[in-house]
Design a protein around this motif. Sequence first.
Motif, PDB file in Angstrom:
ATOM      1  N   LYS A   6      98.624  -2.024 -90.214  1.00 17.33           N
ATOM      2  CA  LYS A   6      98.918  -0.722 -90.763  1.00 17.33           C
ATOM      3  C   LYS A   6      99.415  -0.864 -92.387  1.00 17.33           C
ATOM      4  O   LYS A   6      99.008   0.135 -93.042  1.00 17.33           O
ATOM      5  CB  LYS A   6     100.132  -0.175 -90.082  1.00 17.33           C
ATOM      6  CG  LYS A   6     100.028   0.080 -88.658  1.00 17.33           C
ATOM      7  CD  LYS A   6     101.347   0.613 -88.365  1.00 17.33           C
ATOM      8  CE  LYS A   6     101.247   1.237 -86.737  1.00 17.33           C
ATOM      9  NZ  LYS A   6     102.373   1.553 -86.323  1.00 17.33           N
ATOM     10  N   LEU A  22      91.228   6.531 -96.324  1.00 16.45           N
ATOM     11  CA  LEU A  22      92.168   7.200 -95.411  1.00 16.45           C
ATOM     12  C   LEU A  22      93.550   7.652 -96.017  1.00 16.45           C
ATOM     13  O   LEU A  22      94.186   8.600 -95.751  1.00 16.45           O
ATOM     14  CB  LEU A  22      92.351   6.416 -93.951  1.00 16.45           C
ATOM     15  CG  LEU A  22      91.444   6.256 -93.193  1.00 16.45           C
ATOM     16  CD1 LEU A  22      91.907   5.537 -91.785  1.00 16.45           C
ATOM     17  CD2 LEU A  22      90.670   7.525 -92.821  1.00 16.45           C
ATOM     18  N   GLN A  81      94.593  10.216 -90.554  1.00 20.68           N
ATOM     19  CA  GLN A  81      93.701  10.338 -89.355  1.00 20.68           C
ATOM     20  C   GLN A  81      92.623  10.952 -89.536  1.00 20.68           C
ATOM     21  O   GLN A  81      92.575  11.877 -90.477  1.00 20.68           O
ATOM     22  CB  GLN A  81      94.671  11.010 -88.471  1.00 20.68           C
ATOM     23  CG  GLN A  81      95.881  10.056 -87.920  1.00 20.68           C
ATOM     24  CD  GLN A  81      96.827  10.923 -86.921  1.00 20.68           C
ATOM     25  OE1 GLN A  81      97.033  12.326 -87.018  1.00 20.68           O
ATOM     26  NE2 GLN A  81      97.435  10.294 -85.960  1.00 20.68           N
ATOM     27  N   GLU A 127      89.536  13.514 -87.604  1.00 19.75           N
ATOM     28  CA  GLU A 127      89.147  14.184 -86.490  1.00 19.75           C
ATOM     29  C   GLU A 127      87.824  14.730 -86.899  1.00 19.75           C
ATOM     30  O   GLU A 127      87.691  15.407 -88.207  1.00 19.75           O
ATOM     31  CB  GLU A 127      89.941  15.155 -86.113  1.00 19.75           C
ATOM     32  CG  GLU A 127      90.399  16.211 -86.976  1.00 19.75           C
ATOM     33  CD  GLU A 127      91.279  17.415 -86.567  1.00 19.75           C
ATOM     34  OE1 GLU A 127      91.233  17.670 -85.523  1.00 19.75           O
ATOM     35  OE2 GLU A 127      92.235  17.610 -87.348  1.00 19.75           O
ATOM     36  N   LYS A 165      92.200  12.373 -82.358  1.00 21.26           N
ATOM     37  CA  LYS A 165      92.129  11.940 -83.780  1.00 21.26           C
ATOM     38  C   LYS A 165      92.101  10.203 -83.640  1.00 21.26           C
ATOM     39  O   LYS A 165      92.667   9.838 -82.815  1.00 21.26           O
ATOM     40  CB  LYS A 165      93.458  12.455 -84.648  1.00 21.26           C
ATOM     41  CG  LYS A 165      93.361  13.788 -84.763  1.00 21.26           C
ATOM     42  CD  LYS A 165      94.749  14.174 -85.639  1.00 21.26           C
ATOM     43  CE  LYS A 165      94.780  15.879 -85.889  1.00 21.26           C
ATOM     44  NZ  LYS A 165      95.853  16.026 -86.500  1.00 21.26           N
ATOM     45  N   ILE A 166      91.422   9.733 -84.697  1.00 21.94           N
ATOM     46  CA  ILE A 166      91.498   8.043 -84.869  1.00 21.94           C
ATOM     47  C   ILE A 166      92.065   7.924 -85.970  1.00 21.94           C
ATOM     48  O   ILE A 166      92.110   8.542 -87.119  1.00 21.94           O
ATOM     49  CB  ILE A 166      90.013   7.695 -84.795  1.00 21.94           C
ATOM     50  CG1 ILE A 166      89.157   8.442 -85.890  1.00 21.94           C
ATOM     51  CG2 ILE A 166      89.421   8.234 -83.288  1.00 21.94           C
ATOM     52  CD1 ILE A 166      87.776   7.649 -85.793  1.00 21.94           C
ATOM     53  N   SER A 167      92.593   6.702 -86.062  1.00 25.09           N
ATOM     54  CA  SER A 167      93.173   5.911 -87.138  1.00 25.09           C
ATOM     55  C   SER A 167      93.302   4.543 -87.151  1.00 25.09           C
ATOM     56  O   SER A 167      93.674   3.878 -88.169  1.00 25.09           O
ATOM     57  CB  SER A 167      94.839   6.682 -87.250  1.00 25.09           C
ATOM     58  OG  SER A 167      95.483   6.121 -86.096  1.00 25.09           O
ATOM     59  N   LYS A 168      93.029   3.783 -86.059  1.00 29.06           N
ATOM     60  CA  LYS A 168      93.103   2.445 -85.885  1.00 29.06           C
ATOM     61  C   LYS A 168      91.812   1.709 -86.557  1.00 29.06           C
ATOM     62  O   LYS A 168      90.712   2.526 -86.109  1.00 29.06           O
ATOM     63  CB  LYS A 168      93.458   1.968 -84.811  1.00 29.06           C
ATOM     64  CG  LYS A 168      95.112   2.632 -84.309  1.00 29.06           C
ATOM     65  CD  LYS A 168      95.428   2.140 -82.810  1.00 29.06           C
ATOM     66  CE  LYS A 168      96.648   2.599 -82.629  1.00 29.06           C
ATOM     67  NZ  LYS A 168      97.059   2.070 -81.053  1.00 29.06           N
TER      68      LYS A 168
END
Length: 124
Positions: free
Chosen positions: A31, A51, A71, A73, A89-92
């Motif tokens: 993170k 991001l 995030q 999308e 949604k993606i964030s990793k």
Amino acid sequence: MKKNDWILAGTVLIAALFFLVGNCFTERRGKDAEKYLRIKVDGEVFREVSLEEDAEIAIGEHNRVKIQDGQVEMIWADCPDQICAAHPKISKNRESIICLPNKVILEIVDRADEGSKENDAVAG
């Protein structure tokens, strides 16, 4: 259950706990790293966006992407199945959203992990 069954079950639980704790520490480290969105169209890099900045990006006339609060999308696509637009949604790191009809790939990339040539479990 016999004594050996209890020993086996305890060993498995301890191993699972060990991997769970290790995964938590890995997530925290990830993170803090600088992540960005790599957009590919027909296999070629279309754009790379951090991001950390909120943005809405039009990908040609076929797709629209929204970056907000780290995030990503797909907010609009003109493809018939709408699987990419319905994707969460993606964030990793290494998560992706793919629009097959329009040949668009949205992928989260971590700068610290980018140089790694490590294969995943499927590729071996």
